[in-house]
Design a protein around this motif. Structure first.
Motif, PDB file in Angstrom:
ATOM      1  N   LEU A   1     -16.264 125.828  22.786  1.00  0.00           N
ATOM      2  CA  LEU A   1     -16.767 125.056  23.923  1.00  0.00           C
ATOM      3  C   LEU A   1     -15.610 124.626  24.802  1.00  0.00           C
ATOM      4  N   GLN A   2     -14.704 125.548  25.100  1.00  0.00           N
ATOM      5  CA  GLN A   2     -13.475 125.118  25.745  1.00  0.00           C
ATOM      6  C   GLN A   2     -13.429 125.376  27.228  1.00  0.00           C
ATOM      7  N   THR A   3     -14.418 126.118  27.769  1.00  0.00           N
ATOM      8  CA  THR A   3     -14.221 126.572  29.150  1.00  0.00           C
ATOM      9  C   THR A   3     -14.329 125.459  30.181  1.00  0.00           C
ATOM     10  N   TRP A   4     -14.764 124.278  29.791  1.00  0.00           N
ATOM     11  CA  TRP A   4     -14.893 123.243  30.826  1.00  0.00           C
ATOM     12  C   TRP A   4     -13.556 122.612  31.193  1.00  0.00           C
ATOM     13  N   LEU A   5     -12.598 122.657  30.274  1.00  0.00           N
ATOM     14  CA  LEU A   5     -11.374 121.904  30.522  1.00  0.00           C
ATOM     15  C   LEU A   5     -10.535 122.432  31.680  1.00  0.00           C
ATOM     16  N   PRO A   6     -10.276 123.740  31.770  1.00  0.00           N
ATOM     17  CA  PRO A   6      -9.463 124.184  32.914  1.00  0.00           C
ATOM     18  C   PRO A   6     -10.139 123.882  34.243  1.00  0.00           C
ATOM     19  N   ASP A   7     -11.468 124.049  34.295  1.00  0.00           N
ATOM     20  CA  ASP A   7     -12.164 123.752  35.543  1.00  0.00           C
ATOM     21  C   ASP A   7     -12.131 122.273  35.858  1.00  0.00           C
ATOM     22  N   ALA A   8     -11.962 121.448  34.836  1.00  0.00           N
ATOM     23  CA  ALA A   8     -11.986 120.012  35.073  1.00  0.00           C
ATOM     24  C   ALA A   8     -10.782 119.548  35.855  1.00  0.00           C
ATOM     25  N   MET A   9      -9.823 120.440  36.069  1.00  0.00           N
ATOM     26  CA  MET A   9      -8.666 120.053  36.857  1.00  0.00           C
ATOM     27  C   MET A   9      -8.994 119.916  38.324  1.00  0.00           C
ATOM     28  N   GLU A  10     -10.264 120.144  38.692  1.00  0.00           N
ATOM     29  CA  GLU A  10     -10.674 119.953  40.085  1.00  0.00           C
ATOM     30  C   GLU A  10     -10.628 118.498  40.506  1.00  0.00           C
ATOM     31  N   GLY A  11     -10.603 117.603  39.531  1.00  0.00           N
ATOM     32  CA  GLY A  11     -10.593 116.199  39.897  1.00  0.00           C
ATOM     33  C   GLY A  11      -9.210 115.769  40.372  1.00  0.00           C
ATOM     34  N   PRO A  12      -9.090 114.529  40.838  1.00  0.00           N
ATOM     35  CA  PRO A  12      -7.772 114.041  41.246  1.00  0.00           C
ATOM     36  C   PRO A  12      -6.790 114.103  40.079  1.00  0.00           C
ATOM     37  N   THR A  13      -5.526 114.227  40.413  1.00  0.00           N
ATOM     38  CA  THR A  13      -4.530 114.423  39.360  1.00  0.00           C
ATOM     39  C   THR A  13      -4.506 113.328  38.307  1.00  0.00           C
ATOM     40  N   PRO A  14      -4.563 112.050  38.666  1.00  0.00           N
ATOM     41  CA  PRO A  14      -4.542 111.052  37.599  1.00  0.00           C
ATOM     42  C   PRO A  14      -5.745 111.191  36.674  1.00  0.00           C
ATOM     43  N   VAL A  15      -6.856 111.665  37.202  1.00  0.00           N
ATOM     44  CA  VAL A  15      -8.015 111.905  36.345  1.00  0.00           C
ATOM     45  C   VAL A  15      -7.675 112.974  35.327  1.00  0.00           C
ATOM     46  N   SER A  16      -7.059 114.049  35.797  1.00  0.00           N
ATOM     47  CA  SER A  16      -6.654 115.080  34.856  1.00  0.00           C
ATOM     48  C   SER A  16      -5.699 114.517  33.837  1.00  0.00           C
ATOM     49  N   ALA A  17      -4.783 113.673  34.303  1.00  0.00           N
ATOM     50  CA  ALA A  17      -3.815 113.109  33.373  1.00  0.00           C
ATOM     51  C   ALA A  17      -4.514 112.250  32.333  1.00  0.00           C
ATOM     52  N   LEU A  18      -5.354 111.352  32.804  1.00  0.00           N
ATOM     53  CA  LEU A  18      -5.925 110.378  31.879  1.00  0.00           C
ATOM     54  C   LEU A  18      -6.963 111.016  30.984  1.00  0.00           C
ATOM     55  N   ILE A  19      -7.875 111.696  31.618  1.00  0.00           N
ATOM     56  CA  ILE A  19      -9.030 112.117  30.842  1.00  0.00           C
ATOM     57  C   ILE A  19      -8.754 113.403  30.104  1.00  0.00           C
ATOM     58  N   HIS A  20      -8.265 114.375  30.839  1.00  0.00           N
ATOM     59  CA  HIS A  20      -8.287 115.696  30.239  1.00  0.00           C
ATOM     60  C   HIS A  20      -6.983 116.112  29.666  1.00  0.00           C
ATOM     61  N   ALA A  21      -5.945 115.365  29.912  1.00  0.00           N
ATOM     62  CA  ALA A  21      -4.717 115.647  29.200  1.00  0.00           C
ATOM     63  C   ALA A  21      -4.532 114.638  28.088  1.00  0.00           C
ATOM     64  N   ALA A  22      -5.022 113.459  28.319  1.00  0.00           N
ATOM     65  CA  ALA A  22      -4.648 112.388  27.410  1.00  0.00           C
ATOM     66  C   ALA A  22      -5.795 111.888  26.546  1.00  0.00           C
ATOM     67  N   THR A  23      -6.651 111.066  27.078  1.00  0.00           N
ATOM     68  CA  THR A  23      -7.475 110.309  26.158  1.00  0.00           C
ATOM     69  C   THR A  23      -8.774 110.978  25.764  1.00  0.00           C
ATOM     70  N   MET A  24      -9.559 111.420  26.741  1.00  0.00           N
ATOM     71  CA  MET A  24     -10.902 111.850  26.359  1.00  0.00           C
ATOM     72  C   MET A  24     -10.863 112.997  25.365  1.00  0.00           C
ATOM     73  N   VAL A  25      -9.984 113.932  25.619  1.00  0.00           N
ATOM     74  CA  VAL A  25     -10.010 115.092  24.748  1.00  0.00           C
ATOM     75  C   VAL A  25      -9.501 114.749  23.355  1.00  0.00           C
ATOM     76  N   THR A  26      -8.835 113.638  23.222  1.00  0.00           N
ATOM     77  CA  THR A  26      -8.412 113.267  21.880  1.00  0.00           C
ATOM     78  C   THR A  26      -9.491 112.509  21.137  1.00  0.00           C
ATOM     79  N   ALA A  27     -10.590 112.230  21.827  1.00  0.00           N
ATOM     80  CA  ALA A  27     -11.682 111.536  21.144  1.00  0.00           C
ATOM     81  C   ALA A  27     -12.202 112.365  19.977  1.00  0.00           C
ATOM     82  N   GLY A  28     -12.166 113.686  20.155  1.00  0.00           N
ATOM     83  CA  GLY A  28     -12.619 114.536  19.071  1.00  0.00           C
ATOM     84  C   GLY A  28     -11.751 114.372  17.832  1.00  0.00           C
ATOM     85  N   VAL A  29     -10.450 114.290  18.044  1.00  0.00           N
ATOM     86  CA  VAL A  29      -9.543 114.111  16.906  1.00  0.00           C
ATOM     87  C   VAL A  29      -9.824 112.771  16.242  1.00  0.00           C
TER      88      VAL A  29
END
Lengths: 551, 102, 185
Positions: free
Chosen positions: A232-260
């Motif tokens: 279920l990974q294809t959403w992450l690269p496309d999620a970079m459409e958001g503003p850069t801090p969003v990518s930083a916070l959500i998709h590089a940092a916190t949200m994706v670590t929720a699974g871990v």
């Protein structure tokens, strides 16, 4: 201490509410300050909780604070409760801290955008949701936080709603996360039927192996969706459409670590379902390899970061699947900081920036070295201990170990490919036209200072745990998640040495090809094309619900 | 209680719910979708009232009244959306309205 | 279960008429092409449901159903349908698509599952119904419950209504900005 935890949880929510209700009465800048202040207050609360918990000895370190009894149905009871234990405090500190830094960065980045207030309201909502996820005292609240994180992510990815690509990316992210939510809900139904409650403790109860496997599978589905692992990974690269801090916070940092986090929190049920734990480790290994390969052919920096995130989380899944929980968590903390740092460098079509942006250059270099796992930076100590844990796991573990080492080589390669392409060489025409030095006012200061703090953390963060000499993080988290594997010092040393060598090799190859331009860029045309299409066959994995019904 | 037992009422409620869900899934006009949604909510209400009678607990009726209020609110917002869409001359076809700009 | 007596026959008769009116009008709502007819069918559905509520000793809810639901909500629906005007949709042309088949199967499965649960599993629990006093379902009883046991739900529901009203005004209001300008929040 309990007040600290509640303040931590509720402060970003208060900010979101105030910004929404304030509307036009707040200036845009004021909305930004309010959001940042609330996140720093949350961090303060987390710190207070941490200090309070330090004062107690190990067995006393689990406190549940119930606001009120929320739900009663038959014999099932559920309260609005907050759990304060070492793991949740660890996550609170990381989420609130990095969140505060990134929201501060946003003041500068989003300056001038007409819809800035909405942005900061959404960011505050996201931080609240993430804190609810990690602080929730039972699985029901965790699920509530989980869903709200998915919602905030949808709202933020699609923030620039005039762009069709952003909207499509937001929809895709939301639908894929919903698949994970559905599997988790099914797992919870089963837990309610068999255990009659959704407290964290019932995960340790005795279940038949079918039930344990099904519950673990459902939880893994949710973790895989949220953390953008295969399949279920294809959403992450496309999620970079958001503003850069969003990518930083959500998709590089916190949200994706929720699974871990979920895997660690529910480790008790995974211990009863070893096949599913192996599946988790295998998916992590496959993802880290795949994402590393794809990152090699990306041209957009944000995409490289996205695939790098995916790959590093693969390491964390590998660790969690093998039972090396605190190592996975340590790596996660390091990864959060590193990726937040890297994602904040929003630059495109560049070259030769070394001369023009020296401080950014050094910050990026530090982040890149940390990512590859070069000592003494943050990534080194944690990533290699995950690999050592793999060695301890039998034959399957050795396969994973090899994959992990290959991933280290790839990490060095793609990270430094990006680094050399961006910073070395002559400035391109685009850069000379469009570059402007960082402003000296609030905008510039907010962006520069937060990047600086993150860079410092990348350097020193690794020293939180230096096996085999001191283990503060391990002892801290011991009461929560006993590691299932304990590799010997020899295994640790071998893994570390090999990983270090391979990382260096990756850096060297990148330097040869992209830095010093000694070797021509290899052109494996067909392989490149496949990778460029990201193995994605996005049409395959995109659920048909995101495509319009034919009328 | 004389007359049909609660199981009969529950069957009617289930049927209403199923019919409503078919309407939501199969029809394209958003007005009809809203109407089908109302049928689903009414089915749920009937089940609630039936259980309230069965267990002698007035809470079911309270819940049904709350559902009615919330359904009314949802209809207000839904109809407002439809009117706004109509003003912009957008085709009222839920299959086409799939962009979901946040 | 079926006890023969005049009163009982009357109850059963009323139930049968109301239940079938309910089901028939439900199917009608979903089937008509013209939304106006669908709305009228829904009004019939609500009336039949009110009768069923009366049979279940829920007098206040039945009255509220007719006054609020049929009287206010449906009138609002009819206003909007009349305002929007005719929209031709031919929903049943062209044969069932695979989605239609899937939807029918899913709904059918759900229905069968519920009937099985009611009939087989829960019949023990559902066989006996409590005796209720004369005050059950009366406005006094509802009022008492709203103001004591379920006060929070009452207050929250009123807030929801307020928010919906505000939302309705905002959505329906004419935009005073130039077209193409982005709203500030």
């Amino acid at each position: 201490m309990i007040y600290g935890a509640w303040i931590c949880l509720l402060s970003p929510l208060a900010a979101a509410g105030l910004i929404t209700l304030g509307g036009q009465r707040l200036t845009r800048r004021a909305a930004g300050y309010l959001a940042t202040l609330s996140c720093f207050v949350a961090f303060g609360g987390a710190l207070a909780t941490f200090i309070g918990l330090l004062g107690r000895d190990g067995s006393q370190r689990q406190v549940v604070s119930t606001a009120w009894l929320w739900l009663t149905a038959g014999s099932y009871r559920s309260g609005l409760e907050v759990l304060i234990d070492p793991l949740s405090v660890f996550m609170m500190l990381v989420v609130a801290g990095v969140g505060a830094l990134i929201v501060a960065y946003s003041i500068g980045y989003m300056d001038g955008d007409i819809e800035e207030r909405r942005y900061f309201a959404y960011m505050s909502l996201f931080v609240f949701s993430m804190l609810l996820l990690v602080q929730g005292g039972n699985l029901l609240l965790l699920l509530a936080g989980w869903g709200m994180v998915g919602l905030s992510s949808y709202l933020l990815i699609g923030f620039w709603h005039d762009r069709p690509s952003a909207i499509a990316a937001a929809k895709k992210a939301f639908v894929m996360n919903a698949i994970g939510d559905a599997t988790m809900a099914l797992a919870f139904f089963l837990l309610i039927k068999k255990g009659n409650s959704l407290e964290f403790g019932i995960l340790g109860g005795q279940y038949s192996s079918t039930v344990a496997n099904l519950v673990a599978l459902g939880l893994l589905g949710g973790a895989v969706a949220k953390s953008a692992q295969l399949p279920l990974q294809t959403w992450l690269p496309d999620a970079m459409e958001g503003p850069t801090p969003v990518s930083a916070l959500i998709h590089a940092a916190t949200m994706v670590t929720a699974g871990v986090y979920l895997l660690v929190r529910t480790h008790a049920i995974f211990e009863q379902a070893p096949k599913i734990a192996d599946l988790a480790a295998g998916l992590g290994a496959a993802t880290l390899l795949l994402a590393g390969l794809i990152a090699l052919v990306q041209v957009d920096i944000k995409r490289v970061i996205a695939y790098s995130t995916m790959s590093q989380i693969g390491y964390m899944f590998l660790g969690a699947g093998l039972g090396a929980f605190f190592k996975a968590l340590l790596f996660m903390a390091a990864g959060i900081v590193i990726h937040a740092l890297a994602a904040e460098q929003d630059m495109r079509k560049m070259g030769g920036l070394r001369m023009l942006m020296p401080r950014t250059y050094w910050a990026f270099l530090i982040g890149a070295l940390a990512l590859v796992g070069i000592p003494p930076f943050a990534g080194f100590f944690s990533k290699d201990s995950i690999l050592a844990a793999a060695m301890d796991h039998g034959a399957y573990g050795y396969v994973l170990w090899v994959v992990g080492l290959a991933g280290t080589f790839l990490t060095g390669l793609y990270t430094f490919r990006m680094f050399f392409l961006v910073f070395w060489g002559e400035p391109s025409a685009f850069v000379r036209e469009h570059f402007h030095a960082l402003r000296r006012d609030v905008v510039g200061v907010s962006m520069a200072s937060t990047v600086g703090v993150l860079a410092v953390l990348s350097v020193i963060g690794g020293w939180l745990q230096f096996a085999p000499i001191w283990h503060p993080v391990e002892t801290w988290l011991q009461t929560v998640a006993e590691p299932v594997v304990s590799p010997t010092n020899w295994q640790e040393a071998i893994s570390s040495a090999l990983a270090f060598v391979l990382g260096l090799a990756g850096i060297t190859v990148a330097w040869l090809v992209y830095g010093a331009r000694r070797v021509a860029v290899p052109r494996f045309a067909s392989a490149q094309r496949t990778l460029e299409r990201k193995f994605s066959s996005t049409s395959c994995t995109t659920p048909s619900s995101t495509r319009p019904r034919s009328s | 209680m004389s007359g049909p037992g609660v199981a009969w009422y529950l069957s009617v409620a289930a049927f209403l719910f199923g019919t409503g869900s078919l309407g939501v899934l199969l029809r394209r006009n958003p007005l009809i979708v809203l109407l089908s949604l109302e049928i689903m909510l009414n089915g749920a209400n009937l089940a609630l009232i039936g259980f309230a009678r069965n267990f002698g607990d007035g809470s079911g009726q309270i819940f049904a009244l709350a559902v009615m209020a919330v359904a009314a609110s949802e209809v207000v917002v839904g109809l407002g959306l439809i009117v706004a869409l109509n003003r912009k001359r957008v085709t009222l076809d839920v299959d086409r309205l799939n962009t979901l700009r946040g | 279960m079926i006890v023969a007596s005049v009163g009982n026959v009357l109850v059963w008769a009323v139930w049968v008429v109301a239940a079938f009116a309910c089901l028939g009008s439900g199917i009608a709502v979903v089937s008509f092409s013209n939304p106006f007819y669908s709305a009228l069918a829904l009004i019939g559905n609500l009336g039949a449901l009110a009768v069923l509520y009366l049979l279940l000793s829920a007098e206040f809810v039945a009255a509220a159903q007719v006054l609020v639901y049929a009287g206010a909500v449906m009138v609002m629906f009819l206003f909007v349908i009349a305002y929007i005007g005719p929209h031709s949709e031919s929903p049943w042309m062209g044969g069932p698509s695979w989605q239609a088949v899937g939807a029918v199967l899913a709904a059918g499965a759900l229905l069968v599952e519920i009937i099985v649960v009611i009939g087989l599993k829960a019949s023990g629990h559902l066989a006996h119904s409590e005796r209720v006093g004369a005050a059950f379902g009366s406005p006094a009883e509802i009022g008492r419950l709203f103001l004591t046991d379920h006060l929070l739900a009452f207050e929250i529901t009123s807030i929801v209504l307020l928010v919906a009203a505000i939302g309705g005004v905002i959505l329906g209001g004419h935009s005073r900005r130039a077209a193409g300008e982005v709203p500030p929040l």
